[in-house]
Structures are given as C-alpha cells and as structure tokens.
Design an enzyme around this catalytic site. Structure first.
Site, PDB file in Angstrom:
ATOM      1  N   LYS A  22      17.551 -36.173  18.398  1.00  0.00           N
ATOM      2  CA  LYS A  22      18.072 -34.819  18.628  1.00  0.00           C
ATOM      3  C   LYS A  22      16.929 -33.849  18.910  1.00  0.00           C
ATOM      4  O   LYS A  22      17.015 -33.035  19.828  1.00  0.00           O
ATOM      5  CB  LYS A  22      18.843 -34.344  17.391  1.00  0.00           C
ATOM      6  CG  LYS A  22      19.216 -32.872  17.436  1.00  0.00           C
ATOM      7  CD  LYS A  22      19.959 -32.419  16.214  1.00  0.00           C
ATOM      8  CE  LYS A  22      19.092 -31.930  15.088  1.00  0.00           C
ATOM      9  NZ  LYS A  22      18.516 -30.577  15.268  1.00  0.00           N
ATOM     10  N   ASN A  23      15.870 -33.944  18.125  1.00  0.00           N
ATOM     11  CA  ASN A  23      14.803 -32.943  18.241  1.00  0.00           C
ATOM     12  C   ASN A  23      13.926 -33.115  19.476  1.00  0.00           C
ATOM     13  O   ASN A  23      13.089 -32.263  19.762  1.00  0.00           O
ATOM     14  CB  ASN A  23      13.930 -32.934  16.976  1.00  0.00           C
ATOM     15  CG  ASN A  23      14.637 -32.242  15.819  1.00  0.00           C
ATOM     16  OD1 ASN A  23      15.722 -31.705  15.987  1.00  0.00           O
ATOM     17  ND2 ASN A  23      14.013 -32.260  14.659  1.00  0.00           N
ATOM     18  N   CYS A 126      18.867 -18.234   8.715  1.00  0.00           N
ATOM     19  CA  CYS A 126      19.794 -19.361   8.651  1.00  0.00           C
ATOM     20  C   CYS A 126      19.730 -19.944   7.269  1.00  0.00           C
ATOM     21  O   CYS A 126      18.989 -19.476   6.419  1.00  0.00           O
ATOM     22  CB  CYS A 126      19.489 -20.393   9.720  1.00  0.00           C
ATOM     23  SG  CYS A 126      18.169 -21.489   9.278  1.00  0.00           S
ATOM     24  N   ARG A 131      12.939 -18.490   8.829  1.00  0.00           N
ATOM     25  CA  ARG A 131      12.611 -19.134  10.098  1.00  0.00           C
ATOM     26  C   ARG A 131      12.296 -18.137  11.217  1.00  0.00           C
ATOM     27  O   ARG A 131      13.058 -17.997  12.176  1.00  0.00           O
ATOM     28  CB  ARG A 131      13.736 -20.091  10.526  1.00  0.00           C
ATOM     29  CG  ARG A 131      14.032 -21.100   9.455  1.00  0.00           C
ATOM     30  CD  ARG A 131      14.983 -22.162   9.928  1.00  0.00           C
ATOM     31  NE  ARG A 131      14.325 -23.252  10.632  1.00  0.00           N
ATOM     32  CZ  ARG A 131      14.928 -24.365  11.000  1.00  0.00           C
ATOM     33  NH1 ARG A 131      16.187 -24.545  10.762  1.00  0.00           N
ATOM     34  NH2 ARG A 131      14.261 -25.304  11.623  1.00  0.00           N
ATOM     35  N   ASP A 316      12.445 -32.895   7.240  1.00  0.00           N
ATOM     36  CA  ASP A 316      13.798 -33.321   7.607  1.00  0.00           C
ATOM     37  C   ASP A 316      14.246 -34.590   6.873  1.00  0.00           C
ATOM     38  O   ASP A 316      15.388 -35.014   7.034  1.00  0.00           O
ATOM     39  CB  ASP A 316      13.895 -33.546   9.125  1.00  0.00           C
ATOM     40  CG  ASP A 316      13.908 -32.231   9.894  1.00  0.00           C
ATOM     41  OD1 ASP A 316      14.027 -31.164   9.269  1.00  0.00           O
ATOM     42  OD2 ASP A 316      13.791 -32.280  11.135  1.00  0.00           O
ATOM     43  N   ARG A 408      26.415 -32.108  13.808  1.00  0.00           N
ATOM     44  CA  ARG A 408      25.370 -31.472  14.611  1.00  0.00           C
ATOM     45  C   ARG A 408      24.235 -32.457  14.899  1.00  0.00           C
ATOM     46  O   ARG A 408      23.618 -32.382  15.963  1.00  0.00           O
ATOM     47  CB  ARG A 408      24.778 -30.280  13.851  1.00  0.00           C
ATOM     48  CG  ARG A 408      25.663 -29.058  13.801  1.00  0.00           C
ATOM     49  CD  ARG A 408      24.882 -27.902  13.211  1.00  0.00           C
ATOM     50  NE  ARG A 408      23.525 -27.933  13.711  1.00  0.00           N
ATOM     51  CZ  ARG A 408      22.447 -27.650  12.998  1.00  0.00           C
ATOM     52  NH1 ARG A 408      22.550 -27.290  11.753  1.00  0.00           N
ATOM     53  NH2 ARG A 408      21.255 -27.706  13.538  1.00  0.00           N
TER      54      ARG A 408
HETATM   55  C1  UD1 Z   1      11.596 -28.101  14.153  1.00  0.00           C
HETATM   56  C2  UD1 Z   1      12.747 -29.067  14.031  1.00  0.00           C
HETATM   57  C3  UD1 Z   1      13.275 -29.093  12.601  1.00  0.00           C
HETATM   58  C4  UD1 Z   1      12.146 -29.393  11.634  1.00  0.00           C
HETATM   59  C5  UD1 Z   1      10.973 -28.449  11.865  1.00  0.00           C
HETATM   60  C6  UD1 Z   1       9.756 -28.798  11.033  1.00  0.00           C
HETATM   61  C7  UD1 Z   1      13.797 -29.120  16.198  1.00  0.00           C
HETATM   62  C8  UD1 Z   1      14.996 -28.781  17.028  1.00  0.00           C
HETATM   63  N1  UD1 Z   1      13.805 -28.683  14.941  1.00  0.00           N
HETATM   64  O1  UD1 Z   1      12.099 -26.803  13.834  1.00  0.00           O
HETATM   65  O2  UD1 Z   1      14.277 -30.110  12.508  1.00  0.00           O
HETATM   66  O3  UD1 Z   1      12.612 -29.238  10.306  1.00  0.00           O
HETATM   67  O4  UD1 Z   1      10.565 -28.471  13.255  1.00  0.00           O
HETATM   68  O5  UD1 Z   1       9.334 -30.094  11.283  1.00  0.00           O
HETATM   69  O6  UD1 Z   1      12.891 -29.779  16.645  1.00  0.00           O
HETATM   70  N2  UD1 Z   1       7.211 -20.464  11.642  1.00  0.00           N
HETATM   71  C9  UD1 Z   1       6.726 -19.182  11.611  1.00  0.00           C
HETATM   72  N3  UD1 Z   1       6.771 -18.448  12.770  1.00  0.00           N
HETATM   73  C10 UD1 Z   1       7.280 -18.930  13.922  1.00  0.00           C
HETATM   74  C11 UD1 Z   1       7.763 -20.263  13.955  1.00  0.00           C
HETATM   75  C12 UD1 Z   1       7.713 -20.997  12.792  1.00  0.00           C
HETATM   76  O7  UD1 Z   1       6.273 -18.692  10.579  1.00  0.00           O
HETATM   77  O8  UD1 Z   1       7.276 -18.201  14.930  1.00  0.00           O
HETATM   78  C13 UD1 Z   1       7.180 -21.280  10.403  1.00  0.00           C
HETATM   79  C14 UD1 Z   1       8.557 -21.684   9.923  1.00  0.00           C
HETATM   80  O9  UD1 Z   1       9.159 -20.677   9.148  1.00  0.00           O
HETATM   81  C15 UD1 Z   1       8.217 -22.918   9.111  1.00  0.00           C
HETATM   82  C16 UD1 Z   1       7.056 -23.549   9.887  1.00  0.00           C
HETATM   83  O10 UD1 Z   1       6.520 -22.495  10.691  1.00  0.00           O
HETATM   84  O11 UD1 Z   1       7.758 -22.536   7.830  1.00  0.00           O
HETATM   85  C17 UD1 Z   1       7.428 -24.706  10.765  1.00  0.00           C
HETATM   86  O12 UD1 Z   1       8.513 -24.344  11.599  1.00  0.00           O
HETATM   87  P1  UD1 Z   1       8.703 -24.985  13.044  1.00  0.00           P
HETATM   88  O13 UD1 Z   1       7.844 -26.200  13.141  1.00  0.00           O
HETATM   89  O14 UD1 Z   1       8.557 -23.938  14.061  1.00  0.00           O
HETATM   90  O15 UD1 Z   1      10.231 -25.436  12.984  1.00  0.00           O
HETATM   91  P2  UD1 Z   1      11.241 -25.526  14.202  1.00  0.00           P
HETATM   92  O16 UD1 Z   1      10.495 -25.761  15.455  1.00  0.00           O
HETATM   93  O17 UD1 Z   1      12.182 -24.374  14.138  1.00  0.00           O
END
Ligand code: UD1
Length: 429
Positions: A22-23, A126, A131, A316, A408
């Site tokens: 999915k990711n 969420c 996030r 995850d 999902r």
């Molecule tokens: C992706 C995955 C999700 C997984 C996560 C971490 C997909 C569709 N989703 O989510 O399943 O749990 O990686 O492996 O691939 N952060 C910030 N600022 C930002 C962006 C992120 O502070 O602008 C923080 C987040 O709050 C979190 C950390 O960075 O603490 C990691 O998040 P991120 O790797 O971005 O997660 P996703 O890409 O949303």
C-alpha cells in the site's frame, strides 16, 4: 457497518499470498501526475485507500482504468492500474478528499512541479497524533516554491518552474522524501536530499521515476541525488510486496502457532522484524517462494523493541508486535518513537485480557497464559489488525467492530486467514 467475527485457538497452516505494498502504491499513483503519458502499475492491491486515491486523482483529471483478474491468474494476483494525466484539469485538492487520506497531500509536489501551482488542503489531525506537513512545505520551498497558507489550504506556486536545491530533513520523513523526490525530478538542476527516508517504498518509487526518465541516484540511502529533467515519460512498474502485511501475518502465525508460507514475501524488506520474531522463538525460514513462519508448542520469549525509521523496527508493526507479546512468557517493553498517541490498541487488547502498562512512549507488556475473546473496536489501520492477531489466539469469540479501518490497508484479510484455517468471517451490515 461490517464486523469481523473470529473464534480463536486454531493454529494457522498453509500458504498465504502477500499483496503489493500500500505504501508504495499510493506515491506511485501520485507520480502519474508528473507526466502526460501513461503510467501502468502492476501488482496493485485491492484496498479502500487505493480506491480513494483514484477518486482524488480523478478530480485532478487523471484517467484511471483498472484491469481486474484475467482467467488463469491466481486469486490474489494484484490488479493493474493504467493512469493517464494527459491533461490536469484542476490543481486543487479539496478538504473533503484530502481529509479522508493523509497521503493524498503528497499530490502537492507533482502538481507544483508540473503545473507551477497547487492548492492542497492541509490534512488536519488524525487518530495517530498531529502528523504535521511542515517538512514537506520546507522541501518545496528549498526547490523555489512560494508557499502560502490560505483558509486551511497550502498554496504552492512556482510559475517559472522549480529549481534544484539542497534539502536537509531534520527528521526522517517518508512523505517528505517522496514529495521532494517527485518535485525535484521535474526541477531545473540538481537536488540533494539529506537524511532522506530509506524505506524500501522510497526506493521503489525512485525506480519507477527512473523508468519514466528521471535521474535519481541513492534512493534507499540517506542521501538522494536528483538531476532534474524537463519532461517525464510513461512507464510500466510492478509494486513491491507489502512488508507490513508480511510482518503482520508472520506475527499472526507466531501467535497462533502453526506453519505458514508467506508467498512472495521478501525478507530483506523486514529483517529487523523477522529477527525479533526469531528471537521470540518462532521459526523463520527463507525459501524460493517467500518466508516460512513456524511455531510449535512452547510460549514465546519476551522482547524489547523501539520503533525507528527503516531499517529499524517499523512503527506500522508496533501494534501487531504488542499483540504477540501479550502471550509471551514474561515482560516486554515496546517504545514508540515515530508517532505520538499510537497506543490506542492498548485498551482494546486489555479487553481480551492483556496486561499492558503505559508510561509515556513506552508500553510494558506482561505476557499472560491466555487471552479471551470479547467485542473490540478497531481504531486505526495497524491497531485494528493487532486486535485480529490477538483474537486468533484468544479463547472463544471476538467481534471486531469498525473494520473499515482494516479494509483501508489489508487486502481480503479474512479470506487470506481463513485460507490458512482460521475461524474468521465478515458479518455485513
Ligand atoms: C508513512 C507511512 C506510514 C508510516 C510512516 C512512518 C505511507 C502512505 N504512510 O507516513 O504508514 O507509519 O511513514 O514510517 O507511506 N513529520 C513532521 N513534519 C512533517 C512530516 C512528518 O514532523 O512535515 C513527523 C511525523 O509527525 C512523524 C515523523 O515525522 O513523527 C515521520 O512521519 P512520516 O515518515 O512523514 O510519515 P508519513 O509519510 O505520513
């Protein structure tokens, strides 16, 4: 609303096919916005999130055709999506669509890179914490986009196109890395991303972008270098297997006991998790067809684990590991460092008889001899599946409510588990 009914206590036996990730699928679908040519994706899982992203991309003008199962194909062979963004008709991603799926925010990168503007709703909070998207915005600014926040929307503008730049992420972010990589592919000049996410899905997306004519090197390491090109072409790409689904079912087998071949699984995508499962006492064997998980008899040993970006133990799989440790012979400690508030499964596992103590970001799990079935509530994707794992080993009947969370991210979960002998069924309505 559908529910899932599970009667626990049966070991799992047989073979279970692993779907496409999915990711990886979600950012790959979003990459179709970068080109006016056809992007064909094979091994796409049948998931609610994929269908939702089809709607979101459709709103931007992407034509998506889905070819289903052909005769002679195996039951779980993924679907093939053909995505064509010949003409982008709308560069706005509205709140009612983005709020349903956070990853859809990532359209901001390709849209501003190709069209010079994007107006994308902030995803909002969420179930698993705040996030934020500040790092995605920072990355686009480093590539020369002007960013404004207007009425809950992030408006990115680069009327003369993006230019390459140096992006240093202060924190590893998967979404930030995808966004930066896609946007930089169409920027003028060279982009260097430091402290990039090393997740296999990032490497898979880079491989697809390179087939489309991008010049990306280093994806899968902490430094990614992108030489921008003026235009990207079409391509055909097969989505890599889902390491989270693999780890989930590996833990299910470790929990119930039995002997299951996870067909098509690739061990290098989840070494840390497989090492932990082996450390706990289950058998992990790599075969030509996938990964075989076995456990007979003795209870598992407890483990201590802290979630971390790849190649560390994935957040995850944290909830699933916690379910597994509920039945271990002793006390485990599980620390969540990626997301705040990602322990919503704790209270539901407690309804099945688990003994878990929460202290800040660490959960202490005292293994119990037996769990017992109960009605429980699915809260988010990974939390829900941890309840399924626990229920498979619990005595008696468990009803999992609100299973749309499972749909999902897990393709035909009840079919796959029932195929290995689990007493599991979906109750509609
Ligand atoms: C992706 C995955 C999700 C997984 C996560 C971490 C997909 C569709 N989703 O989510 O399943 O749990 O990686 O492996 O691939 N952060 C910030 N600022 C930002 C962006 C992120 O502070 O602008 C923080 C987040 O709050 C979190 C950390 O960075 O603490 C990691 O998040 P991120 O790797 O971005 O997660 P996703 O890409 O949303």
């Amino acid at each position: 609303m559908d529910r899932i009914r599970i009667v626990g206590g049966r070991p799992l036996q047989g073979a279970l096919p692993i779907s496409g990730a999915k990711n990886a699928t979600l950012p790959l679908m979003i990459a179709s916005l970068l080109t006016d040519r056809m992007l064909v994706l094979d091994n796409v899982p049948r998931l609610a999130d994929v269908a939702q992203l089809q709607r979101i991309l459709g709103n931007h003008g992407v034509d998506v055709t889905v070819s289903g199962k052909r005769s002679g194909e195996r039951e779980y062979q993924g679907q093939t999506l053909s995505l064509s963004a010949a003409r982008i008709v709308d560069t706005t991603a509205p709140y009612d669509l983005v709020s349903k799926m956070r990853a859809s925010f990532w359209v901001v990168g390709p849209l501003v890179a190709r069209m010079g503007e994007a107006r994308v709703s902030m995803p909002g909070g969420c179930a698993i914490g705040t996030r934020p998207v500040d790092l995605l915005i920072m990355a686009l600014q480093r590539l020369g986009a002007a960013i404004d926040i207007e009425g809950g929307y992030v408006v990115a503008r680069a009327p003369r196109g993006l230019t390459g730049g140096d992006i240093v992420f202060p924190k590893v972010t998967v979404g930030g890395t995808h966004t930066a990589m896609m946007a930089a592919s169409l920027a003028r000049g060279t982009t260097v991303i430091d402290n990039a996410a090393r997740e296999p899905e990032v490497a898979d997306v880079a491989a697809c972008l390179n087939k489309m004519g991008a010049h990306i090197s280093g994806a899968g390491t902490a430094r990614i270098v992108i030489e921008g090109v003026a235009k990207l072409d079409g391509a055909r790409h097969s989505v890599l297997p889902d390491r989270i689904e693999t780890g989930t079912y590996a833990m299910a087998v470790a929990m119930t006991g039995g002997d299951v071949l996870l067909e098509g699984a690739r061990p290098e995508l989840l070494e840390t998790a497989l090492d932990l499962i082996a450390e706990a006492g289950a058998g992990v064997a790599v075969t030509n067809e996938g990964i075989r998980i076995t456990r007979n008899g003795a209870r598992l040993a407890p483990v201590d684990v802290t979630t971390a970006p790849f190649p560390g133990f994935p957040t995850d799989l944290q909830a699933q590991l916690m379910a597994l440790m509920c039945g271990a012979r002793g006390t485990s400690r599980i620390t969540e460092t990626i997301f705040e508030n990602r322990f919503m499964h704790v209270q539901e596992l407690a309804r099945l008889g688990a003994r878990i103590h929460l202290d800040g970001e660490t959960a202490t799990v005292e293994g119990v001899e037996r769990l017992t079935g109960a009605p429980v509530m699915a809260t988010d994707l990974r939390a829900s599946v941890s309840l399924v794992i626990a229920a498979l080993a619990a005595e008696g009947e468990t009803l999992v409510n609100r299973v749309y969370h499972l749909d999902r991210g897990f393709e035909r979960l009840e079919h796959k588990l029932a195929g290995c002998g689990a007493a599991i069924e979906r109750l509609s309505g």
